[in-house]
Scaffold this motif. Structure first.
Motif, PDB file in Angstrom:
ATOM      1  N   TYR A 117      32.619  21.968  95.414  1.00 22.98           N
ATOM      2  CA  TYR A 117      33.443  22.505  94.339  1.00 22.98           C
ATOM      3  C   TYR A 117      33.729  23.964  94.615  1.00 22.98           C
ATOM      4  CZ  TYR A 117      32.145  18.429  91.495  1.00 22.98           C
ATOM      5  OH  TYR A 117      31.958  17.171  91.013  1.00 22.98           O
ATOM      6  N   ARG A 118      34.719  24.490  93.910  1.00 22.05           N
ATOM      7  CA  ARG A 118      34.986  25.922  93.870  1.00 22.05           C
ATOM      8  C   ARG A 118      34.730  26.331  92.417  1.00 22.05           C
ATOM      9  NH1 ARG A 118      35.136  24.694  98.462  1.00 22.05           N
ATOM     10  NH2 ARG A 118      36.698  25.122 100.013  1.00 22.05           N
ATOM     11  N   TYR A 119      34.754  27.634  92.174  1.00 16.53           N
ATOM     12  CA  TYR A 119      34.646  28.072  90.791  1.00 16.53           C
ATOM     13  C   TYR A 119      35.707  29.119  90.521  1.00 16.53           C
ATOM     14  CZ  TYR A 119      32.238  32.461  91.979  1.00 16.53           C
ATOM     15  OH  TYR A 119      31.919  33.699  92.470  1.00 16.53           O
ATOM     16  N   ALA A 120      35.995  29.311  89.250  1.00 18.74           N
ATOM     17  CA  ALA A 120      36.984  30.286  88.827  1.00 18.74           C
ATOM     18  C   ALA A 120      36.503  30.916  87.528  1.00 18.74           C
ATOM     19  CB  ALA A 120      38.338  29.613  88.619  1.00 18.74           C
ATOM     20  N   VAL A 121      37.082  32.067  87.212  1.00 19.86           N
ATOM     21  CA  VAL A 121      36.800  32.726  85.938  1.00 19.86           C
ATOM     22  C   VAL A 121      38.128  32.759  85.183  1.00 19.86           C
ATOM     23  CG1 VAL A 121      35.848  34.749  84.790  1.00 19.86           C
ATOM     24  CG2 VAL A 121      35.042  34.128  87.087  1.00 19.86           C
ATOM     25  N   VAL A 127      34.173  28.260  85.382  1.00 23.41           N
ATOM     26  CA  VAL A 127      34.357  26.820  85.469  1.00 23.41           C
ATOM     27  C   VAL A 127      34.238  26.355  86.913  1.00 23.41           C
ATOM     28  CG1 VAL A 127      35.829  26.707  83.407  1.00 23.41           C
ATOM     29  CG2 VAL A 127      36.879  27.045  85.652  1.00 23.41           C
ATOM     30  N   LEU A 128      33.716  25.138  87.091  1.00 22.73           N
ATOM     31  CA  LEU A 128      33.727  24.500  88.408  1.00 22.73           C
ATOM     32  C   LEU A 128      35.032  23.734  88.529  1.00 22.73           C
ATOM     33  CD1 LEU A 128      30.204  22.995  89.158  1.00 22.73           C
ATOM     34  CD2 LEU A 128      31.306  24.942  90.218  1.00 22.73           C
ATOM     35  N   VAL A 129      35.594  23.769  89.735  1.00 23.48           N
ATOM     36  CA  VAL A 129      36.912  23.199  89.955  1.00 23.48           C
ATOM     37  C   VAL A 129      36.892  22.298  91.186  1.00 23.48           C
ATOM     38  CG1 VAL A 129      39.337  23.795  90.419  1.00 23.48           C
ATOM     39  CG2 VAL A 129      37.938  25.284  88.978  1.00 23.48           C
ATOM     40  N   GLU A 130      37.578  21.163  91.109  1.00 23.95           N
ATOM     41  CA  GLU A 130      37.784  20.297  92.263  1.00 23.95           C
ATOM     42  C   GLU A 130      38.922  20.942  93.043  1.00 23.95           C
ATOM     43  OE1 GLU A 130      39.888  18.014  93.997  1.00 23.95           O
ATOM     44  OE2 GLU A 130      38.051  17.658  95.099  1.00 23.95           O
ATOM     45  N   ASP A 132      40.958  20.223  95.578  1.00 25.17           N
ATOM     46  CA  ASP A 132      42.194  19.525  95.952  1.00 25.17           C
ATOM     47  C   ASP A 132      43.152  19.382  94.771  1.00 25.17           C
ATOM     48  OD1 ASP A 132      41.301  19.259  98.565  1.00 25.17           O
ATOM     49  OD2 ASP A 132      40.376  17.303  98.167  1.00 25.17           O
ATOM     50  N   THR A 133      42.622  19.090  93.597  1.00 23.68           N
ATOM     51  CA  THR A 133      43.474  18.891  92.422  1.00 23.68           C
ATOM     52  C   THR A 133      43.546  20.117  91.519  1.00 23.68           C
ATOM     53  OG1 THR A 133      41.638  18.044  91.091  1.00 23.68           O
ATOM     54  CG2 THR A 133      42.914  16.429  92.375  1.00 23.68           C
ATOM     55  N   ARG A 134      42.619  21.068  91.739  1.00 21.21           N
ATOM     56  CA  ARG A 134      42.485  22.273  90.928  1.00 21.21           C
ATOM     57  C   ARG A 134      42.080  21.957  89.485  1.00 21.21           C
ATOM     58  NH1 ARG A 134      44.119  26.908  93.338  1.00 21.21           N
ATOM     59  NH2 ARG A 134      44.414  27.958  91.350  1.00 21.21           N
ATOM     60  N   GLU A 135      41.565  20.760  89.241  1.00 22.38           N
ATOM     61  CA  GLU A 135      41.141  20.371  87.898  1.00 22.38           C
ATOM     62  C   GLU A 135      39.735  20.867  87.608  1.00 22.38           C
ATOM     63  OE1 GLU A 135      41.526  16.218  87.093  1.00 22.38           O
ATOM     64  OE2 GLU A 135      43.693  16.266  87.342  1.00 22.38           O
ATOM     65  N   VAL A 136      39.548  21.350  86.378  1.00 25.20           N
ATOM     66  CA  VAL A 136      38.235  21.777  85.916  1.00 25.20           C
ATOM     67  C   VAL A 136      37.361  20.539  85.793  1.00 25.20           C
ATOM     68  CG1 VAL A 136      36.971  22.802  83.981  1.00 25.20           C
ATOM     69  CG2 VAL A 136      39.150  23.787  84.715  1.00 25.20           C
ATOM     70  N   VAL A 137      36.181  20.576  86.428  1.00 24.00           N
ATOM     71  CA  VAL A 137      35.259  19.438  86.351  1.00 24.00           C
ATOM     72  C   VAL A 137      34.008  19.767  85.546  1.00 24.00           C
ATOM     73  CG1 VAL A 137      36.046  18.357  88.481  1.00 24.00           C
ATOM     74  CG2 VAL A 137      34.170  20.000  88.564  1.00 24.00           C
ATOM     75  N   TYR A 138      33.771  21.061  85.311  1.00 17.72           N
ATOM     76  CA  TYR A 138      32.559  21.445  84.582  1.00 17.72           C
ATOM     77  C   TYR A 138      32.740  22.860  84.041  1.00 17.72           C
ATOM     78  CZ  TYR A 138      27.544  21.874  83.581  1.00 17.72           C
ATOM     79  OH  TYR A 138      26.334  22.017  82.954  1.00 17.72           O
ATOM     80  N   ILE A 139      32.384  23.067  82.799  1.00 20.36           N
ATOM     81  CA  ILE A 139      32.442  24.409  82.211  1.00 20.36           C
ATOM     82  C   ILE A 139      31.032  24.959  82.206  1.00 20.36           C
ATOM     83  CG2 ILE A 139      32.955  25.738  80.140  1.00 20.36           C
ATOM     84  CD1 ILE A 139      35.172  23.642  79.613  1.00 20.36           C
ATOM     85  N   ILE A 140      30.837  26.086  82.850  1.00 19.56           N
ATOM     86  CA  ILE A 140      29.515  26.677  82.996  1.00 19.56           C
ATOM     87  C   ILE A 140      29.198  27.475  81.742  1.00 19.56           C
ATOM     88  CG2 ILE A 140      28.091  28.237  84.375  1.00 19.56           C
ATOM     89  CD1 ILE A 140      30.031  27.486  86.736  1.00 19.56           C
ATOM     90  N   GLN A 141      28.158  27.071  81.022  1.00 19.47           N
ATOM     91  CA  GLN A 141      27.791  27.729  79.771  1.00 19.47           C
ATOM     92  C   GLN A 141      26.798  28.844  80.013  1.00 19.47           C
ATOM     93  OE1 GLN A 141      29.393  26.950  76.994  1.00 19.47           O
ATOM     94  NE2 GLN A 141      30.424  25.227  77.912  1.00 19.47           N
TER      95      GLN A 141
END
Length: 141
Positions: A117-121, A127-130, A132-141
């Protein structure tokens, strides 16, 4: 007494229908662990026992498959990084595709994720991001 006997007949049909449709999804979902638990809790808060079942199945279908240990390691790493937040107009939720102007950062192998995964702010949330699709897969709390 089962939860189905306590509900009105229409509630029983709704619950059975949700199970019939949702359980096959849960069995093949990549996020059955973390997503199911979170969905069940949210569903229970909204709809009682039937809501917990439906929420658990829905959560399993959309959540990232992170073990509790991976979740802790990722959270520790990502929170320690100092990257600027990018503002987007929409609410960022699991399944949301991030726009191209949002920079994705790598998660180093030393963190020990089983998936790349990648992550973004975004909107001051990590958030963790897939990638290839750039879809959020997990929100880091």
């Amino acid at each position: 007494m089962s939860i189905f006997k306590q509900q009105r007949p229409t509630m029983r049909l709704a619950a059975i229908g949700a199970l019939a449709i949702g359980l096959p999804l849960a069995g093949c979902a990549s996020g059955a662990g973390t997503g199911a638990a979170g969905g069940a809790v949210a569903g229970a808060a909204v709809g009682g026992p039937v809501g917990a079942v439906v929420g658990g199945v829905t959560g399993a279908a959309v959540g990232a498959a992170l073990t509790p240990d991976e979740t802790t390691r990722v959270r520790t790493y990502v929170v320690a990084q100092r990257h600027p937040s990018v503002r987007v107009r929409d609410e960022v939720v699991v399944g949301y595709p991030l726009p191209r102007n949002v920079r994705l950062y790598p998660v180093p192998a030393s963190v020990g994720l089983s998936t790349e995964y990648r992550y973004a702010v975004v909107n001051n949330r990590r958030v963790l991001v897939e990638p290839d699709t750039r879809e959020v897969v997990y929100i880091i709390q």
